[in-house]
Design a protein around this motif. Structure first.
Motif, short mmCIF file in Angstrom:
data_model
loop_
_atom_site.label_atom_id
_atom_site.label_comp_id
_atom_site.label_asym_id
_atom_site.label_seq_id
_atom_site.Cartn_x
_atom_site.Cartn_y
_atom_site.Cartn_z
N SER A 103 0.84 -1.20 0.00
CA SER A 103 0.00 0.00 0.00
C SER A 103 0.87 1.24 0.00
N TYR A 133 0.60 3.69 1.85
CA TYR A 133 0.57 4.35 3.15
C TYR A 133 1.38 3.61 4.21
N ALA A 135 -2.56 0.42 8.15
CA ALA A 135 -3.64 1.32 7.73
C ALA A 135 -4.82 0.51 7.22
N ARG A 173 -7.98 5.36 3.90
CA ARG A 173 -7.26 6.45 3.25
C ARG A 173 -8.24 7.59 3.04
N SER A 220 -4.35 8.78 6.76
CA SER A 220 -4.87 7.42 6.88
C SER A 220 -5.29 7.16 8.32
N PRO A 240 -6.07 1.98 1.83
CA PRO A 240 -4.70 2.21 1.37
C PRO A 240 -4.38 1.53 0.04
#
Length: 426
Positions: free
Chosen positions: A125, A127, A141, A144, A306, A346
Motif C-alpha cells: 500500500s 501508506y 492502515a 485512506r 490514513s 490504502p
C-alpha cells in the motif's frame, strides 16, 4: 438503496515538556508476528467512527471463525471524546488491546512505549511508511482519506453557477464562494475550518502555494515562509469577502451539519466522509457533488490522512492482538471495506468498489484523481501541540482580519519552541 453494512497524555494540555507517556511503559514489545492463543480470549477494539461499527462487527465475526479462541468487543467513542479517553487510558495503563490512530498521533504513543511493534502486511500500500516510527512498524492502515471539495448542486443551480471542473483555480474557488453566499439566509460559500475536525480547510492550499507547515526533518516550522503565508492570505481574503461563517459559528455547529442542511455551498473535507453524508437527504436526492481541489500556483495537491490499527504494548493478549491487526491490514479486508461503502482504503485497487457503491447518488471518481496527487499530512513527535498553536493564532486572522505575516511569524516562533522540546525525546 439501504445502507448495506453499515491528546496523548498531559502533553496535549500542558505542553510537551510534561511528556507523561515517555518511559511510562518502557520499550515496545518486539514483534514476532501474531499468533492464535490456546485458551479463549476477548480483545477490545476502539474506534471513533460510528458508521464503521457494522463493518467491523461482520469482519470480526469472520476473524473469529478463522480463530475460534479469539472474540472481539467493539468500543466506539465519539471523535471529540476519543483521543482524550485514549490519553487517560494510556496514563492509567488501560488502553484497549487494539485501537485506531492516525499517523499524526502514532509517534507520541510509539515513543512513549505504548505500542507493540507489528509485522506489517500492507507493504504494497502507498501508506505503509506512515505507520512506522524510528525504523519500527507499529500499525496497519485500513482507511485512506484525501481532501476534496464536496458541493451542493442545488445552491449552485440557484446562484446560476456551472459546477466546478478539474481545471478550476483559486480565483474560481473564491468567486464561487462569494456567489454562493447569502448572509440574509445564513448561507455561506465555504467554511474556513481551522480545527482537525474539518481537516483544516487551508492545509492543502499551503502545499499548492509551494509552502509547508513543517520542514521535512520535522524540526522547523514552515509558517514564516512566504509561500505558506500566501495560502493563509488567500483564505483571509475569503473571510474578508464574508463567504465563510465566523469561527464562533463554526464552533457552535459542525460544518458537516451546516453543509447537509443546505447552509454551505462547498465543503473542503475528506473523501471518506461519504458514509456520514450518505445519511442526509441532500446526498440521497443526488444533489451533492465532489471535485478535486482548485489549482493553486504549484498545482492541486491534496493532503491525505490514513487511519490505522495499532496494538497496546501492555495488553494481556498482545500476540492475539497482533494477529487481529495483521488480519485487518490485508487486501481482502480492504476490498470488503470499500465494497460496503465504508471508505477508501490504502489499496488503490479497491477504489472502484467505493465509487460503485455510491454511484446511484453521486460520482466519487474525482476522489480517485485527488488520491493520485496526494501528500501525507504533516506530523512530528507531538503534532497536536503545534496544531493547537496554529488554530489559536489563525482564529483572529480569519475573524478579525489580523495581519497574516505577524500571525504566521508568531506561529513559527511558538512552533519552533515546541519542536525544540521534542528533540530530546525522539
Amino acid at each position: 438503496m439501504s445502507w448495506k453494512s453499515k491528546r496523548l497524555s498531559r502533553v496535549a494540555v500542558a505542553g510537551i515538556a510534561a511528556f507523561s507517556l515517555v518511559g511510562l511503559a518502557g520499550c515496545a514489545a518486539e514483534s514476532t508476528g501474531g499468533s492464535s492463543p490456546d485458551e479463549p480470549v476477548e480483545l477490545t477494539f476502539a474506534l471513533w467512527q460510528p458508521t464503521d461499527v457494522p463493518f467491523f462487527e461482520q469482519v470480526f465475526a469472520d476473524f473469529t471463525e478463522e480463530n475460534p479462541n479469539i472474540t472481539v468487543r467493539i468500543q466506539q467513542t465519539g471523535f471529540f471524546q476519543y483521543f482524550p479517553k485514549l490519553q487517560n487510558d494510556a496514563i492509567n495503563g488501560t488502553l484497549p488491546d487494539v485501537f485506531q490512530l492516525t499517523p499524526q498521533e502514532l509517534p507520541l504513543y510509539a515513543s512513549g512505549g505504548q505500542l507493540a511493534t507489528i509485522e506489517g502486511n500492507d507493504d504494497d500500500s502507498v501508506y505503509a511508511d506512515q505507520w512506522a516510527w524510528n525504523g519500527e512498524r507499529y500499525g496497519n492502515a485500513i482507511v485512506r482519506d484525501t481532501q476534496i471539495i464536496w458541493y451542493n448542486k442545488d445552491l449552485f443551480d440557484a446562484a446560476g453557477l456551472e459546477y466546478p471542473t478539474a481545471d478550476w483555480t483559486w480565483d474560481d474557488f473564491r468567486s464561487y464562494a462569494s456567489a454562493l453566499t447569502d448572509e440574509a439566509n445564513d448561507v455561506y460559500g465555504v467554511p474556513i475550518v481551522l480545527s482537525r475536525a474539518g481537516d483544516r480547510s487551508f492545509a492543502s492550499f499551503i502545499a499548492q502555494a509551494g509552502g509547508t507547515m513543517i520542514s521535512e526533518d520535522e524540526t522547523t516550522s514552515g509558517f514564516d515562509l512566504p509561500e505558506t503565508q500566501e495560502a493563509i492570505e488567500f483564505w483571509q481574503q475569503i473571510a474578508a469577502d464574508g463567504s465563510s461563517p465566523t469561527q464562533a459559528q463554526l464552533a457552535q455547529t459542525n460544518p458537516n451539519a451546516l453543509f447537509t442542511s443546505g447552509k454551505l455551498g462547498m465543503l473542503p473535507q475528506r473523501d471518506g466522509l461519504a458514509p456520514v453524508l450518505f445519511e442526509s437527504e441532500l446526498f440521497q436526492s443526488g444533489s451533492m457533488g465532489v471535485i478535486t481541489l482548485p489549482n493553486g500556483p504549484e498545482g492541486n495537491m491534496a493532503s491525505t490522512i490514513s487511519v490505522g490499527n495499532v496494538v497496546a504494548a501492555n495488553g494481556d493478549n498482545v500476540e492475539a492482538a497482533r494477529l487481529l491487526v495483521e488480519f485487518l491490514g490485508t487486501r481482502e479486508v480492504a476490498d470488503q471495506y470499500a465494497q460496503t461503502g465504508a471508505g477508501f482504503t490504502p489499496y488503490p485497487e479497491s477504489d472502484q468498489f467505493m465509487v460503485d457503491f455510491y454511484s446511484e447518488f453521486i460520482d466519487l471518481s474525482p476522489a480517485l484523481e485527488a488520491g493520485e496527487n496526494a501528500f501525507p499530512f504533516w506530523r512530528s513527535l507531538n503534532s497536536e501541540a503545534w496544531f493547537q498553536i496554529v488554530q489559536e493564532e489563525l482564529t483572529p486572522v480569519m475573524d478579525e482580519l489580523a495581519d497574516v505575516e505577524e500571525a504566521t511569524n508568531r506561529i513559527a516562533e511558538r512552533m519552533n519552541a515546541a519542536l525544540a522540546e521534542e528533540r530530546p525525546n525522539r
